[in-house]
Design an enzyme around this catalytic site. Structure first.
Site, PDB file in Angstrom:
ATOM      1  N   LYS A  25       0.811  -1.217  -0.002  1.00  0.00           N
ATOM      2  CA  LYS A  25      -0.047  -0.114   0.046  1.00  0.00           C
ATOM      3  C   LYS A  25       0.713   1.200   0.068  1.00  0.00           C
ATOM      4  CE  LYS A  25      -3.889   2.246   2.471  1.00  0.00           C
ATOM      5  NZ  LYS A  25      -4.752   1.666   3.613  1.00  0.00           N
ATOM      6  N   SER A 110      -9.725   1.861   2.870  1.00  0.00           N
ATOM      7  CA  SER A 110      -8.923   2.884   2.189  1.00  0.00           C
ATOM      8  C   SER A 110      -8.000   1.869   1.088  1.00  0.00           C
ATOM      9  CB  SER A 110      -7.969   3.746   2.864  1.00  0.00           C
ATOM     10  OG  SER A 110      -7.290   2.940   3.821  1.00  0.00           O
ATOM     11  N   SER A 134     -10.243  -0.754   6.914  1.00  0.00           N
ATOM     12  CA  SER A 134      -9.593  -0.586   5.416  1.00  0.00           C
ATOM     13  C   SER A 134      -8.926  -1.877   4.672  1.00  0.00           C
ATOM     14  CB  SER A 134      -8.723   0.350   5.384  1.00  0.00           C
ATOM     15  OG  SER A 134      -9.429   1.672   5.782  1.00  0.00           O
TER      16      SER A 134
END
Length: 464
Positions: A25, A110, A134
């Protein structure tokens, strides 16, 4: 997803992840690729070091193949708030209505980019972060497995902070075994992480979890002795009707395998979402203060030179341009919650609700919370794990009219475990008629990560 070239270097000794592709990420520091947190504020930032989790993966032979898109600084539930644009869910239903196949849907946020990379077959596994759901929401929407570990079990050193008391490094995989492999590598104590759980608490919780698992886990696939709690508060009015059938099938399959299904109540969970957004926004406003246009990161060029009286203009302009709308909104909310007038009524009240949520979980589980309470539990009426839907619906469409509050409601089923710092894993249940995936979450007591993954493996078998 940003890619790097393959260097072709091979190690002489076979390693656990030798040659396996892993995506990271974009808010986790890497030296070979930029770490932008999908924000204009950090668009030119290149980290001089690898995060601990990245270093551990490299040492295990993993091939870090790219950085995955995310909501800016991890703030979002649908991966819409990114300078790179929205992440499109790559899942392709096997059976679908003729028109629904062409509807672009969210990959969740996210960590939607990490989930999409795994779902599209671009990598063996991916790392995300989980503050309030997330990892579990994207896993549910994309039809893969996503783990939020116990708070403090995996190092956060080198992760761009959103809310320090909530942030966890999450793991995505196509199946539970992939997630388990990555977890075994990353779940080590890191003295550089001030939020890392101490070794004694880890070992004590691990022993208690293993002793409990030995009472119901066997090679024949029987779950006799496993106690699964179904929290009634996790079936709210917002829950889409089509979610219920896959969840019911999963519960029925576990009961048929010998598990005992027990209704439980977690009354404070109804207030968890409100408390979460107060706490997360307050901590975010504090963490975002470092982006001032002076020390590092993006800054607006002004004609003021060294005139210190104009410095505030540079600060304001830098943050106005560098941050997206969602980040600015949460900074404002969090700053207000921390003001003298609002602190008692909002932030402290939210912390009280957080403790009530933790207390509810501790009352439900048969195993004690060994991170904060070293006294052993002797409750024979407690459950081993909790089971509930991962999300209130399937992956939302990216196009069309949308209520701004809808994105915040997506987290309603995931934030209680985050507030309590508990391990939770989302695993695909039996799919709906139109083929879009539905996830179910398994939540365990702190430190019982292997237990929640073991139950998730059984759920995987129900789908085969």
């Amino acid at each position: 997803m940003q890619h790097r070239r393959q260097n072709g270097v091979k190690t002489s000794r076979r390693k656990m992840l030798d040659g396996l592709a892993v995506a990271i990420k974009n808010n986790i520091s890497t030296t070979e690729l930029p770490t932008t947190s999908s924000s204009h504020m950090l668009k030119e930032y290149n980290s001089p070091f690898d995060a601990t989790v990245v270093k551990l993966l490299r040492n295990s032979g993993a091939d870090i193949v790219g950085k995955a898109n995310c909501d800016e600084f991890g703030m979002g539930s649908m991966n819409l708030h990114s300078i790179h644009g929205a992440v499109v869910n790559p899942f392709v239903p096997k059976v679908a209505n003729p028109g629904s196949r062409h509807v672009k849907r969210s990959a969740g946020g996210s960590s939607g980019g990490s989930a999409a990379a795994v779902a599209a077959g671009m990598c063996y596994a991916a790392l995300g972060t989980d503050t309030g759901g997330s990892t579990r929401l994207p896993a549910s929407y994309c039809g893969i497995v996503g783990l939020k570990p116990s708070y403090g079990i995996i190092s956060r050193w080198g992760v761009v902070s959103f809310a320090d008391s909530l942030d966890c490094v999450g793991i995505f995989g196509g199946d539970v075994s992939a997630v388990q492999n990555i977890f075994n590598i990353l779940s080590v104590y890191d003295e550089r992480d001030p939020t890392a759980a101490d070794v004694e608490s880890r070992m004590t919780a691990s022993r208690a979890s293993q002793e409990r698992m030995e009472q119901w886990s066997d090679d024949k696939g029987s779950l006799e002795g496993l106690r699964i709690g179904i929290p009634q508060e996790y079936f709210p009015a917002e829950l889409a009707p089509e979610i219920l059938e896959p969840v019911r099938r999963t519960i029925h399959g576990l009961r048929s395998a010998g598990a005992t299904i027990i209704p439980v109540s977690l009354p404070s969970s109804s207030y968890a979402l409100s408390a979460y957004y107060v706490i997360a926004s307050a901590e975010a406003s504090s963490n975002m203060a470092r982006y001032d246009g002076v020390e590092y990161g993006f800054h607006v060029i002004t004609p003021y030179g060294t005139d210190i009286t104009k410095a505030s203009n540079v600060y304001a302009q830098t943050r106005s341009v560098g941050f997206g709308e969602e980040v600015k909104k949460r900074i404002l909310l969090g700053t207000y919650a921390l003001t003298a007038d609002a602190f008692d009524n909002y932030f402290l009240q939210a912390q009280r609700v957080r403790q009530l949520v933790k207390n509810d979980f501790n009352k439900a589980f048969a195993i004690s919370d060994y991170l904060t309470n070293q006294a052993p539990s002797h409750s024979k009426m407690g459950v081993d794990v909790l089971l509930h839907p991962s999300a209130i619906g399937i992956a939302p469409p990216l196009e069309g009219e949308r209520n701004d509050l809808d994105a915040y409601v997506q987290d309603v089923l995931t934030v209680p475990a985050s507030l309590a710092g508990l391990p939770a894993i989302s695993v695909p249940a039996l799919v709906r008629n139109d083929g879009w995936p539905v996830g179910v979450s398994i939540v365990g007591q702190w430190g019982c990560d292997p237990m929640v993954m073991k139950v998730a493996e059984y759920i995987e078998k129900l789908r085969d």
